[in-house]
Enzyme design. Structure first.
Site, PDB file in Angstrom:
ATOM      1  N   ASP A  61      -8.972  44.601 -36.104  1.00 31.05           N
ATOM      2  CA  ASP A  61      -7.715  45.131 -36.642  1.00 31.05           C
ATOM      3  C   ASP A  61      -7.200  44.203 -37.738  1.00 31.05           C
ATOM      4  O   ASP A  61      -6.233  44.514 -38.431  1.00 31.05           O
ATOM      5  CB  ASP A  61      -6.674  45.342 -35.530  1.00 31.05           C
ATOM      6  CG  ASP A  61      -6.281  44.064 -34.833  1.00 31.05           C
ATOM      7  OD1 ASP A  61      -6.924  43.020 -35.077  1.00 31.05           O
ATOM      8  OD2 ASP A  61      -5.328  44.097 -34.025  1.00 31.05           O
ATOM      9  N   SER A  62      -7.885  43.057 -37.929  1.00 34.34           N
ATOM     10  CA  SER A  62      -7.587  42.184 -39.068  1.00 34.34           C
ATOM     11  C   SER A  62      -7.906  42.892 -40.382  1.00 34.34           C
ATOM     12  O   SER A  62      -7.588  42.367 -41.452  1.00 34.34           O
ATOM     13  CB  SER A  62      -8.362  40.872 -38.956  1.00 34.34           C
ATOM     14  OG  SER A  62      -9.735  41.129 -38.715  1.00 34.34           O
ATOM     15  N   ASP A 100     -12.218  47.145 -32.735  1.00 33.90           N
ATOM     16  CA  ASP A 100     -10.929  46.689 -32.211  1.00 33.90           C
ATOM     17  C   ASP A 100      -9.999  47.880 -32.004  1.00 33.90           C
ATOM     18  O   ASP A 100      -9.869  48.717 -32.903  1.00 33.90           O
ATOM     19  CB  ASP A 100     -10.290  45.774 -33.266  1.00 33.90           C
ATOM     20  CG  ASP A 100      -9.732  44.512 -32.671  1.00 33.90           C
ATOM     21  OD1 ASP A 100      -9.712  44.376 -31.440  1.00 33.90           O
ATOM     22  OD2 ASP A 100      -9.316  43.637 -33.467  1.00 33.90           O
ATOM     23  N   LYS A 129     -12.834  46.305 -28.328  1.00 33.96           N
ATOM     24  CA  LYS A 129     -12.082  45.100 -27.956  1.00 33.96           C
ATOM     25  C   LYS A 129     -10.614  45.472 -27.843  1.00 33.96           C
ATOM     26  O   LYS A 129     -10.114  46.274 -28.634  1.00 33.96           O
ATOM     27  CB  LYS A 129     -12.266  44.003 -29.010  1.00 33.96           C
ATOM     28  CG  LYS A 129     -11.452  42.734 -28.723  1.00 33.96           C
ATOM     29  CD  LYS A 129     -11.835  41.591 -29.603  1.00 33.96           C
ATOM     30  CE  LYS A 129     -11.140  41.563 -30.942  1.00 33.96           C
ATOM     31  NZ  LYS A 129      -9.666  41.554 -30.889  1.00 33.96           N
ATOM     32  N   GLU A 131      -6.591  43.640 -26.702  1.00 36.99           N
ATOM     33  CA  GLU A 131      -5.859  42.396 -26.470  1.00 36.99           C
ATOM     34  C   GLU A 131      -5.072  42.459 -25.161  1.00 36.99           C
ATOM     35  O   GLU A 131      -4.463  43.493 -24.847  1.00 36.99           O
ATOM     36  CB  GLU A 131      -4.895  42.130 -27.634  1.00 36.99           C
ATOM     37  CG  GLU A 131      -5.608  41.888 -28.948  1.00 36.99           C
ATOM     38  CD  GLU A 131      -4.658  41.501 -30.087  1.00 36.99           C
ATOM     39  OE1 GLU A 131      -3.446  41.291 -29.831  1.00 36.99           O
ATOM     40  OE2 GLU A 131      -5.140  41.394 -31.226  1.00 36.99           O
ATOM     41  N   GLU A 197      -8.370  33.059 -28.359  1.00 37.09           N
ATOM     42  CA  GLU A 197      -7.800  32.726 -29.673  1.00 37.09           C
ATOM     43  C   GLU A 197      -6.707  31.681 -29.539  1.00 37.09           C
ATOM     44  O   GLU A 197      -5.771  31.839 -28.748  1.00 37.09           O
ATOM     45  CB  GLU A 197      -7.237  33.995 -30.352  1.00 37.09           C
ATOM     46  CG  GLU A 197      -6.636  33.686 -31.721  1.00 37.09           C
ATOM     47  CD  GLU A 197      -6.463  34.895 -32.623  1.00 37.09           C
ATOM     48  OE1 GLU A 197      -6.880  36.005 -32.243  1.00 37.09           O
ATOM     49  OE2 GLU A 197      -5.913  34.711 -33.729  1.00 37.09           O
TER      50      GLU A 197
HETATM   51  O1  KIV Z   1      -9.243  41.435 -35.661  1.00 31.72           O
HETATM   52  C1  KIV Z   1      -9.802  40.335 -35.656  1.00 31.72           C
HETATM   53  O2  KIV Z   1     -10.321  39.852 -36.671  1.00 31.72           O
HETATM   54  C2  KIV Z   1      -9.850  39.602 -34.391  1.00 31.72           C
HETATM   55  C3  KIV Z   1     -10.494  38.264 -34.392  1.00 31.72           C
HETATM   56  C4  KIV Z   1      -9.566  37.251 -34.923  1.00 31.72           C
HETATM   57  C5  KIV Z   1     -10.996  37.901 -33.066  1.00 31.72           C
HETATM   58  O3  KIV Z   1      -9.365  40.083 -33.418  1.00 31.72           O
END
Ligand code: KIV
Length: 280
Positions: A61-62, A100, A129, A131, A197
């Protein structure tokens, strides 16, 4: 792009695998073999990183900050991430693709998480993934029960930055037990790996020792089973001061700027296109 049929994996001599599966990452932990994960959001980086032998790519999600220009990850949507997952999936052959789940797409409960995860799996992801530790155990159970591999993400979780009071290291003093409890909850719920993290190095080392599944650190010291970085940070495409846990392995921003300036200068000077770039 041409790929050899099999690659040494996960970097070990004599080991080959055609498609990295979650069990290969767990087996790597059992062998004490460390590996690197990177983010990827597009066709070219996905193919390059796959060819370089990166066993797992995260369509994070980055993308919010690194593709879409948002200020935080809270703003990116499922609809914006799905095409990126599909592009990465279409451009790779061997790497495990982790999608994500963005903020707002899984917190309401297991049913919402399952509905969202299914969309990402249909787009080409091999795992998702999400959180959260103990508070997400039910969601992780629902997904793994439905046959969807889950990577957990605990410690500093950017989607909860407003609850956590900004970017703060997790696991100091009394908080250590909280982070450890989250790690065990994620593993017990069936996750195949967990991102740690901005967790203190000592807590990350302890979790890594005790957990049967791989830990993937970002700002969590050197003792985790694997590491992950955002590729634009690692390759120096993103300008400005990087976070302390980032190491820049290249200065892509300068390379790209140099190329762009040279191109513009040549156009201005009438040097590009040359005769060989035209058609008779
Ligand atoms: O979205 C992302 O890039 C992440 C990493 C920092 C693990 O969740």
């Amino acid at each position: 792009m041409e790929f050899p049929d099999e690659i040494p994996s996960l970097y070990g001599p004599g080991k080959t695998v055609k498609r990295v599966r979650t069990r290969h990452l767990v087996e790597a932990k059992e062998r004490g073999e460390k590996w690197a994960m990177l983010t990827s959001y597009d066709q070219y980086t996905a193919a390059l990183f796959d060819e370089a032998g990166i066993p797992a790519l995260l369509v994070g999600d980055s993308a919010a900050n690194n593709v879409y220009g948002y200020e935080t990850t809270l703003q990116v949507s499922v609809e914006e991430l799905l095409p990126l997952v599909a592009a990465v999936a279409r451009s790779t052959r061997r790497t495990l693709i982790v999608a994500d789940l963005p903020f707002g797409s899984y917190e309401a409960g297991p049913a919402q998480a399952l509905e969202t995860a299914v969309r990402f799996m249909k787009a080409g992801a091999h795992a998702v993934k999400l959180e959260g530790g103990r508070r997400m155990a039910e969601q992780i159970r629902a997904l793994t029960g439905a046959g969807i591999p889950v990577m957990g993400h605990i410690g500093f979780t950017p989607q909860s930055e407003h609850t956590l009071g900004g970017y703060r290291v997790q696991g100091r003093d009394a908080q250590a037990a909280e982070v450890e409890a989250d790690a065990h909850a994620v593993a017990d719920a069936g996750a195949f790996a967990v991102v740690l993290e901005m967790v203190t190095s000592s807590v990350a080392a302890e979790i890594t020792k005790r957990l049967p599944i791989p830990t993937i650190g970002i700002g969590a010291g050197s003792e985790t089973d694997a590491q992950v970085l955002v590729w634009q940070d690692m390759a120096g495409l993103r300008q400005g001061k990087p976070p302390r846990f980032v190491k820049r392995y290249a200065d892509l921003a300068s390379v790209l700027q140099g190329a762009v300036k040279a191109y513009a200068d040549e156009v201005r000077a009438g040097e590009f296109p040359a005769k060989e770039h035209g058609f008779e």
